[in-house]
Motif scaffolding. Sequence first.
Motif, mmCIF file in Angstrom:
data_model
loop_
_atom_site.group_PDB
_atom_site.id
_atom_site.type_symbol
_atom_site.label_atom_id
_atom_site.label_comp_id
_atom_site.label_asym_id
_atom_site.label_seq_id
_atom_site.Cartn_x
_atom_site.Cartn_y
_atom_site.Cartn_z
ATOM 1 N N ARG A 60 36.559 34.374 40.066
ATOM 2 C CA ARG A 60 36.355 35.777 40.452
ATOM 3 C C ARG A 60 36.941 35.921 41.862
ATOM 4 N N GLU A 61 38.174 36.424 41.894
ATOM 5 C CA GLU A 61 38.971 36.388 43.110
ATOM 6 C C GLU A 61 38.361 37.170 44.273
ATOM 7 N N ASP A 62 37.627 38.240 43.992
ATOM 8 C CA ASP A 62 37.028 39.019 45.080
ATOM 9 C C ASP A 62 35.886 38.270 45.771
ATOM 10 N N GLU A 63 35.347 37.229 45.136
ATOM 11 C CA GLU A 63 34.271 36.432 45.724
ATOM 12 C C GLU A 63 34.761 35.123 46.339
ATOM 13 N N CYS A 64 36.010 34.741 46.056
ATOM 14 C CA CYS A 64 36.562 33.462 46.516
ATOM 15 C C CYS A 64 36.750 33.492 48.035
ATOM 16 N N ILE A 65 36.281 32.428 48.715
ATOM 17 C CA ILE A 65 36.409 32.357 50.177
ATOM 18 C C ILE A 65 37.565 31.456 50.617
ATOM 19 N N GLY A 66 38.282 30.857 49.656
ATOM 20 C CA GLY A 66 39.436 30.032 49.990
ATOM 21 C C GLY A 66 39.099 28.682 50.575
ATOM 22 N N CYS A 76 31.827 31.099 42.340
ATOM 23 C CA CYS A 76 32.676 32.184 41.842
ATOM 24 C C CYS A 76 33.579 31.734 40.693
ATOM 25 N N ILE A 77 33.303 30.572 40.095
ATOM 26 C CA ILE A 77 34.128 30.070 38.992
ATOM 27 C C ILE A 77 33.302 30.076 37.712
ATOM 28 N N ALA A 116 45.575 28.676 48.753
ATOM 29 C CA ALA A 116 45.697 28.008 50.043
ATOM 30 C C ALA A 116 44.404 28.212 50.817
ATOM 31 N N GLY A 117 44.237 27.426 51.871
ATOM 32 C CA GLY A 117 43.028 27.510 52.682
ATOM 33 C C GLY A 117 42.791 28.906 53.226
ATOM 34 N N LYS A 118 41.568 29.380 53.099
ATOM 35 C CA LYS A 118 41.113 30.687 53.566
ATOM 36 C C LYS A 118 41.813 31.856 52.868
#
Length: 193
Positions: free
Chosen positions: A110-116, A158-159, A132-134
């Motif tokens: 869920r890309e909107d919740e991903c913090i990188g 978020c996965i 990539a990071g962040k």
Amino acid sequence: MSSILIAVAVLTAIALVFGILLGFASQKFKVEGNPIVDQAEALLPQTQCGQCGYPGCRPYAQAIANGDKINKCPPGGTATMEKLAELMGIDPQPLDEAVADNTKKVAYIREDECIGCTKCIQACPVDAILGAGKLMHTVITKDCTGCDLCVEPCPVDCIDMVEVKTDLSNWDWKLTHQPIQVLSAQQYEDKRC
């Protein structure tokens, strides 16, 4: 008496030469490990997911070479199982119900919740996660084996593992080999009437 000593000396020399040749040949042509294990491991998907009950693909390949079942690899699926059956000279078997629920799943972030954080990238054994990071991450679904190893390390949860819908590109034809009867035109006409 001297002819016996000559014969013993000649036989000793021949034995020594052949011993040296055999020792050289044993080192030159030595096979490391079990070649069946190497071949079985090459057929496995190398996800190291542990869904087969072993800690990785190499230990599972060793178990197969020692007689364990060939149907315990959900990421490899039916295609891998059939190749393993051919390698081992046994009949193909359906995937083991204990390790597979027969539903192909892939990771979805869920890309909107991903913090990188990149923890999922580090956990993915087949490099199916891109990012990539962040920055936001995403899953390359055609490369994802559904091993589920990326879910636990995610700190924000978020996965999700989502079911892959069956379509023409991923449909598994469960065909049995049946002989096809070929009829001549006359036989067809006779059968029709």
